[in-house]
Scaffold this motif. Sequence first.
Motif, PDB file in Angstrom:
ATOM      1  N   UNK A 111       0.869  -1.182   0.000  1.00  0.00           N
ATOM      2  CA  UNK A 111       0.000   0.000   0.000  1.00  0.00           C
ATOM      3  C   UNK A 111       0.901   1.225   0.000  1.00  0.00           C
ATOM      4  N   UNK A 112       0.646   2.145  -0.940  1.00  0.00           N
ATOM      5  CA  UNK A 112       1.481   3.338  -1.074  1.00  0.00           C
ATOM      6  C   UNK A 112       0.613   4.582  -1.226  1.00  0.00           C
ATOM      7  N   UNK A 113       1.187   5.710  -0.835  1.00  0.00           N
ATOM      8  CA  UNK A 113       0.616   7.018  -1.120  1.00  0.00           C
ATOM      9  C   UNK A 113       1.581   7.721  -2.070  1.00  0.00           C
ATOM     10  N   UNK A 114       1.086   8.248  -3.175  1.00  0.00           N
ATOM     11  CA  UNK A 114       1.974   8.858  -4.156  1.00  0.00           C
ATOM     12  C   UNK A 114       2.603  10.159  -3.652  1.00  0.00           C
ATOM     13  N   UNK A 115       3.755  10.456  -4.195  1.00  0.00           N
ATOM     14  CA  UNK A 115       4.427  11.731  -3.960  1.00  0.00           C
ATOM     15  C   UNK A 115       4.239  12.551  -5.226  1.00  0.00           C
ATOM     16  N   UNK A 116       3.699  13.746  -5.067  1.00  0.00           N
ATOM     17  CA  UNK A 116       3.309  14.568  -6.208  1.00  0.00           C
ATOM     18  C   UNK A 116       3.945  15.951  -6.134  1.00  0.00           C
ATOM     19  N   UNK A 117       3.987  16.600  -7.244  1.00  0.00           N
ATOM     20  CA  UNK A 117       4.341  18.018  -7.287  1.00  0.00           C
ATOM     21  C   UNK A 117       3.127  18.852  -7.668  1.00  0.00           C
ATOM     22  N   UNK A 118       2.007  18.177  -7.897  1.00  0.00           N
ATOM     23  CA  UNK A 118       0.756  18.848  -8.242  1.00  0.00           C
ATOM     24  C   UNK A 118      -0.143  18.963  -7.022  1.00  0.00           C
ATOM     25  N   UNK A 119      -1.428  19.041  -7.262  1.00  0.00           N
ATOM     26  CA  UNK A 119      -2.449  19.120  -6.211  1.00  0.00           C
ATOM     27  C   UNK A 119      -2.211  20.292  -5.270  1.00  0.00           C
ATOM     28  N   UNK A 120      -1.844  21.439  -5.822  1.00  0.00           N
ATOM     29  CA  UNK A 120      -1.547  22.624  -5.007  1.00  0.00           C
ATOM     30  C   UNK A 120      -2.750  23.053  -4.160  1.00  0.00           C
ATOM     31  N   UNK A 121      -3.969  22.773  -4.641  1.00  0.00           N
ATOM     32  CA  UNK A 121      -5.157  23.122  -3.866  1.00  0.00           C
ATOM     33  C   UNK A 121      -5.194  22.375  -2.534  1.00  0.00           C
ATOM     34  N   UNK A 122      -4.644  21.167  -2.482  1.00  0.00           N
ATOM     35  CA  UNK A 122      -4.566  20.420  -1.230  1.00  0.00           C
ATOM     36  C   UNK A 122      -3.442  20.939  -0.344  1.00  0.00           C
ATOM     37  N   UNK A 123      -2.365  21.381  -0.962  1.00  0.00           N
ATOM     38  CA  UNK A 123      -1.233  21.921  -0.206  1.00  0.00           C
ATOM     39  C   UNK A 123      -1.650  23.163   0.568  1.00  0.00           C
ATOM     40  N   UNK A 124      -2.411  24.013  -0.076  1.00  0.00           N
ATOM     41  CA  UNK A 124      -2.878  25.245   0.563  1.00  0.00           C
ATOM     42  C   UNK A 124      -3.748  24.966   1.791  1.00  0.00           C
TER      43      UNK A 124
END
Length: 119
Positions: free
Chosen positions: A51-64
């Motif tokens: 089971x993994x959770x991805x590492x992203x450089x996107x999804x900035x709306x979640x980062x905020x």
Amino acid sequence: MTPSLNDPYVPKKQDIVYIDFDPSAGREINKRRPAVVVSNQLYSQKTGFVAVCPITNGAKHLLDRGLLVPVDSKIVTGYVNPFRLHTFDYRKRNIQKADFMDTATFQKVVQLYRYIFDE
């Protein structure tokens, strides 16, 4: 079929890995991407899955909103997205260990993961 003792790598919790997310469908993540392992090594040994959770450089709306966890690695940069949990047969997905996530950062991932699944 469970992995044999001769398998070169069995993923363990907190490993940062590269894994093939293809094939994918619809809006699912695709390509080879980094991810953090959230399942334990015994699970992988017994089932052949990880089971993994991805590492992203996107999804900035979640980062905020504070819903991504920054990765503090010399090898992989980005943010863990615990909202995109995936389970894969790691032997068929060309998994490769890249690094190990420190415990403090991993605990932040677990905290968000629990937010999703706990009441």
